[in-house]
Design an enzyme around this catalytic site. Structure first.
Site, PDB file in Angstrom:
ATOM      1  N   LYS A 273       0.829  -1.198   0.000  1.00 49.92           N
ATOM      2  CA  LYS A 273       0.000   0.000   0.000  1.00 49.92           C
ATOM      3  C   LYS A 273       0.873   1.262   0.000  1.00 49.92           C
ATOM      4  O   LYS A 273       2.038   1.212   0.413  1.00 49.92           O
ATOM      5  CB  LYS A 273      -0.888   0.032   1.254  1.00 49.92           C
ATOM      6  N   ARG A 347     -10.348 -11.475   1.701  1.00 48.74           N
ATOM      7  CA  ARG A 347     -11.218 -12.513   1.110  1.00 48.74           C
ATOM      8  C   ARG A 347     -10.531 -13.879   1.130  1.00 48.74           C
ATOM      9  O   ARG A 347     -11.191 -14.910   1.178  1.00 48.74           O
ATOM     10  CB  ARG A 347     -11.626 -12.097  -0.291  1.00 48.74           C
TER      11      ARG A 347
END
Length: 495
Positions: A273, A347
């Protein structure tokens, strides 16, 4: 750390101390029980002179003359009494509590002419005060020198049905404790709260009668949880899967299950990130925090339901052993995943956690919570969490619970067209399909691991952390999810 106010309920009395809280309706009405405050006509005169409109959550305070029995008067607006609903009394209680300040004691005269304030409304007022009192300052070394601030604040709520309000608040206070636990977990820095430490916090629920099972890396390998373990392999901190069981219902009743994403810190892994704002990723375990807080609330109020809480705890780091974009992992279900983006890691954790929960516990339904996608923040902002479901009845129940609790949800689509987008050339599916419909394709991914079990996915990325302050929350970590899911269980699944 913050201390809960000491809250008691009593019948109406003219014995007052420190701060007096008086509710005011939209038309400027107050209850006859408050007429003695400050002397005959003082309250109504103040409302008129100040032009106080009684807007919901608005406040006005003034000092009282010597001999009045109290030092300050706080007026709090309740809006139109006929339109009070959902979490309005929490807002009123939170707004009122904010004005107590450093005073040691307060009395709330909870009455309005023409309005019957129920025991449940009084309990909500108290819960609003309890939630507003929260603050996370355990790491501040410079504390206030004001001795009054260190004392427990005593709040006495005068109400028509004091006994009923006290009983209602016994349960509400336990829900509040669940919210505060979730806030604490989200607010903790990641160097303090890793997967092992988080599991230890969940283990403390055993004292409330919650059965705790903790799966280590070795046990998850035996189960074939390659998806969850792939996220964890870049960190020196080992992963954990925690199973919390509350058996408050009938032995024959199938449990309901809640599954939480618990990425204690998310760098994005190899797909790292940007540095700006990365510190907020200590809150990427907001789903696991909500599930843990929910189990605390249900056990605390002894909910008459069988409930399973499962949290997958990992840290996502860009170590030399971290998984790479292009890697293919095999899940516990046997399905394979091409890892397109290591920052779409939540996920991957939930894929194995959901499949494990469905296979092992065969629940009546499953609901997972996750700070899953930035896309849901773009779609819904911070006022609603995203709701995805394969079951219309469950989705409707969740929506209604969100409206009632004030933790609002908005249903998003799931269709075959979106599902096709996550197909992979090299594996059964890919974990990322790019920015378009990002929250929907993430939900479609999760749906592949729930089978025929009724299921809902709550994307709480915009509501679990750094969401706008409200009358009853000023914390960075909001504890979102505890109250809406407690409401769901209370309204539909307790025997």
């Amino acid at each position: 750390m913050s201390k809960n106010p000491v809250i008691k309920f009593s019948n109406f009395s003219e014995k007052l101390k420190d701060v007096v809280i008086v509710p005011v309706s939209k038309d400027g009405s107050v209850a006859a029980q408050a007429n003695h405050v400050g002397g005959e006509g003082f309250v109504s005169g103040l409302i008129t002179k100040a032009g106080f409109k009684g807007k919901l959550g608005a406040t006005l305070e003034t000092y009282l003359a010597d001999g009045a029995g109290a030092e300050r008067l706080v007026l709090v607006g309740i809006g139109d009494p006929a339109k009070l609903k959902n979490d309005d009394w929490l807002k009123i209680g939170g707004a009122a509590f904010a004005k107590i300040g450093k005073s040691a004691e307060a009395n709330a005269i909870l009455a309005i002419d023409g309005l019957e304030i129920s025991a449940e409304a009084a309990a909500d007022f108290a819960l609003g005060a309890q939630l507003r009192a929260y603050r996370f300052d355990k790491y501040k070394t410079k504390k206030s020198d004001d001795k009054a601030e260190a004392k427990d604040i005593k709040l006495t709520i005068q109400v028509a049905d004091a006994a009923g309000a006290e009983k209602a608040y016994e349960a509400a206070a336990e829900i509040g404790e669940g919210v505060l636990l979730a806030r604490d977990l989200v607010n903790e820095p990641a160097n303090v709260l890793g997967p092992v430490e988080f599991a230890a916090e969940a283990e403390k629920l055993e004292k409330l009668g919650v059965k705790i099972t903790i799966l280590t890396e070795k046990e998850m390998k035996k189960l074939g949880m390659g998806s969850l373990l792939g996220v964890a392999q870049g960190s020196v901190r080992p992963p954990r899967l925690v199973v919390m069981e509350w058996n408050g219902g009938k032995a024959k009743d199938k449990p309901v299950a809640f599954v939480g994403k618990g990425v204690v810190f998310d760098t994005g892994g190899i797909s790292i990130k940007p540095a700006l704002g990365m510190e907020d990723m200590k809150g990427d375990m907001g789903g696991a925090a909500a599930v843990t807080g929910l189990m605390r609330a249900l056990a605390g109020r002894k909910a008459k339901a069988n409930v399973i809480g499962v949290i997958g705890l990992v840290e996502n780091m860009p170590d030399g052993n971290a998984q790479r974009p292009g890697d293919i992992v095999t899940t516990m279900s046997g399905q394979t995943i091409e890892v397109i983006n290591t920052d779409a890691e939540g996920r991957l954790v939930l894929a194995d956690a959901l499949y494990y929960t469905a296979k092992t516990h065969k629940p009546r339904f499953m609901i997972n919570l996750a700070t899953l996608t930035g896309a849901i923040v773009i779609a819904l902002g911070t006022q609603h969490a995203g709701l995805f479901s394969n079951d219309d009845e469950l989705a409707e129940q969740l929506f209604d619970a969100g409206q009632t609790s004030g933790e609002k949800l908005w249903r998003m689509p799931l269709t075959k067209e979106y599902d096709k987008i996550i197909d992979s050339k090299f594996a059964d599916m890919r974990n990322s399909a790019g920015r378009p419909a990002g929250s929907i394709t993430a939900a479609q991914f999760l749906k592949r691991f729930v089978g025929d079990t009724p299921w809902a996915h709550l994307d709480i990325a915009g509501t679990a952390m750094d969401s706008p302050a409200s009358e009853y929350n000023e914390s960075w970590g909001s504890g979102f999810g505890v109250r809406v899911l407690d409401r769901l269980v209370r309204d539909h699944y307790e025997g």
